[in-house]
Design an enzyme around this catalytic site. Structure first.
Site, mmCIF file in Angstrom:
data_model
loop_
_atom_site.group_PDB
_atom_site.id
_atom_site.type_symbol
_atom_site.label_atom_id
_atom_site.label_comp_id
_atom_site.label_asym_id
_atom_site.label_seq_id
_atom_site.Cartn_x
_atom_site.Cartn_y
_atom_site.Cartn_z
ATOM 1 N N CYS A 1 0.841 -1.200 0.000
ATOM 2 C CA CYS A 1 0.000 0.000 0.000
ATOM 3 C C CYS A 1 0.883 1.259 0.000
ATOM 4 O O CYS A 1 1.533 1.557 -0.986
ATOM 5 C CB CYS A 1 -0.965 -0.040 1.171
ATOM 6 N N GLU B 1 -1.749 -8.947 4.250
ATOM 7 C CA GLU B 1 -1.656 -9.412 5.635
ATOM 8 C C GLU B 1 -3.003 -9.665 6.285
ATOM 9 O O GLU B 1 -3.081 -10.357 7.308
ATOM 10 C CB GLU B 1 -0.846 -8.413 6.472
ATOM 11 N N HIS C 1 -3.697 -5.137 0.697
ATOM 12 C CA HIS C 1 -3.124 -5.599 1.972
ATOM 13 C C HIS C 1 -3.149 -7.131 2.032
ATOM 14 O O HIS C 1 -4.175 -7.725 2.360
ATOM 15 C CB HIS C 1 -3.904 -5.010 3.145
#
Length: 507
Positions: free
Chosen positions: A86, A178, A176
């Site tokens: 990002c 994660e 993202h």
């Protein structure tokens, strides 16, 4: 900051994202050691750790702002793989000669990525020409690439959704990976650390156990050690590590403040005394704690009262032992990370455990923190490595102030007994439904609401409770686990209720 040198380390530079810890957890789940450092001290950390690869986190900042955070130039000069997530992708592009602009169409939430090219980053998960769900959260966007970069993935609102300089092993993703809302994100991060960086999966709790035990022995020597055993997973694992390292040089003190869950004190004492032969002193201070809380309704004052009394009782017991040189504390890695300010620079001090804060200074003890490099899920794995039963390791988190914080208004023994019993019933039903391990946290709260009724001719006082449950899977980026509508009725079934002659009825 790690006190141990790990040869295969990934450095995560935190630009202030709320989910940076999830990046570290995903890397650790790939059995690779990593550290999070704030961008202000990234230059020093890069020199100290000499990482094999670097991950740049997201951020609430904009790269178009004057003075916005940047990655150290030394990282790009080192010739090691870099992954920007990002904001991390954006600052990498801006620093290497590309361009970033504030976008007119912001992209937040679920999006779909179209894979334009095959890449080691996508190996085993995504192929050219396929579409996959990802999670976006950005306003700015890359509008031109630095030399050497190509586009390998796009989305409707992010034409540079995934970029790569395969020669220099620089990668950027606008989404993202994660968070769990990017289903293949964890595998993508594994591809980066294993395939691209080339780090082997050598970070295990078995290896950590050996290193931690040796580190404790080296620090303590022949000194006297005490541990405040709360009955929770963190203090228990820390105590077992210390006991394995120094044996009877360690004495544990368990303060029973009368605010623990049903049968918890007895279970902890039996397990540590009988199974682990660990020197343990049990102090019944329940009258002292409950008496001090009886007229207190403010939650913050309750917490401070409990903390103050705990220090007093623990200090009294420690002095009976003739004092100690070291205090074992269950500080975790998130405690260390969260002590850092992203506006005023790194904090000099580390956040103390709420129960033992101030004790090391007052009693002139040195801290032993064998868990300070671990996340909670890693502590549970280490507990399993040390032989703690699954039923203990998998227990839901419990606040330091105990049931007092789940009992609005003044605390009395009667209220605590009702809440303790209701909480046990609720968790028992959760277990029967096979949901306990799927829920991160579930508990009962005693509400300050009462009414009167009759049950089979017996008058009774009805106490109202709230049944709460937290996100599922311990993910902290998930949501609430829906329960069947009839579930609360099962918790209030007559076979759970005491005789109205003896106890109020709970609803």
């Amino acid at each position: 900051m790690s006190t141990t040198a790990y040869p295969d380390t990934i450095l995560i530079i935190d630009f202030g994202s709320q989910v940076t810890q999830l990046i570290a957890r995903r890397v650790r789940e790939a059995n690779v050691y990593c550290e999070i450092v704030p961008f202000q001290s990234a230059d020093e950390a890069f020199k100290r750790l000499q990482p094999k690869g670097v991950i740049l986190s997201g951020s609430p900042h904009s790269t178009t702002d004057i003075g916005s955070p940047r990655a150290p130039q030394a990282i790009f000069d080192a010739g090691i793989p870099v992954l920007g997530i990002c904001y991390g992708e954006q600052t990498m592009c801006a620093q290497l000669g590309g361009n970033v602009e504030s976008g007119h169409d912001r992209e937040f939430g679920r999006a779909f990525l179209d894979v334009q090219e095959d890449s080691p980053l996508f190996a085993g998960i995504w192929a050219k020409g396929t579409r996959h769900q990802v999670w976006m959260s950005h306003g700015d966007r890359v509008t031109s690439l630095p030399d050497g970069f190509t586009i390998i993935g796009t989305s409707p609102n992010a034409p540079y959704a995934v970029i790569a300089d395969e020669k220099r092993k620089y990668y950027g993703v606008q989404f993202h990976p994660e968070v769990v809302h990017t289903p293949d994100g964890a595998k993508l991060l594994q591809n980066f650390v294993h395939r691209i960086v080339g780090v082997k999966p050598g970070w295990t709790m078995g290896a950590y156990r050996e290193q931690a035990v040796e580190a404790i022995r080296k620090q303590v020597g022949s000194g006297k050690v005490i541990c405040a055993l709360s009955g929770g997973v963190d203090s228990s694992v820390a105590a077992l590590l210390a006991h394995e390292a120094v044996g009877d040089q360690l004495t544990c003190i368990l303060v029973d403040h009368g605010l623990m869950r049903k049968d918890e004190v007895q279970q902890v004492v039996e397990m540590f005394r009988e199974h682990y032969n660990l020197p343990l002193i049990l102090v019944d201070a329940s009258d002292r704690f409950i008496g001090a809380l009886e007229g207190e309704s403010d939650p913050e004052k309750k917490r401070k009262t409990i903390g103050r009394l705990f220090i007093e009782v623990f200090e009294e017991e420690a002095r009976k032992l003739g004092g100690a040189d070291f205090l074992v504390q269950g500080t975790l890695y998130p405690d260390v990370i969260e002590s850092v300010s992203f506006t005023g620079g790194p904090s000099v001090t580390i956040k103390s455990h709420h129960n033992v804060g101030g004790l090391p200074e007052r009693m002139k003890m040195q801290l032993v923190e064998p868990l300070r490099e671990l996340f909670k899920d890693e502590v549970r794995l280490l507990g399993k490595e040390l032989g703690l039963p699954d039923s203990f390791i998998g227990r839901h988190p419990f606040p330091g102030p105990g049931l007092a914080i789940r009992c609005p208004g003044g605390v009395t023994r009667e209220k605590l007994e009702i809440l303790r019993e209701a909480d046990a019933i609720y968790l028992d039903e959760i277990r029967k439904a096979g949901l306990y391990d799927a829920i991160w946290q579930a508990f009962a709260v005693l509400l300050p609401v009462q009414d009167r009724g009759r049950d089979g001719g017996w008058p009774h006082l009805r106490i109202r409770l709230r049944l709460a449950r937290g996100d599922f899977g311990g993910r902290h980026d998930g949501g609430f686990l829906p329960l069947r509508h009839e579930f609360p009725r099962q918790c209030g079934h007559p076979h759970h209720q005491r005789s109205p002659r003896h106890q109020p009825r709970c609803l």
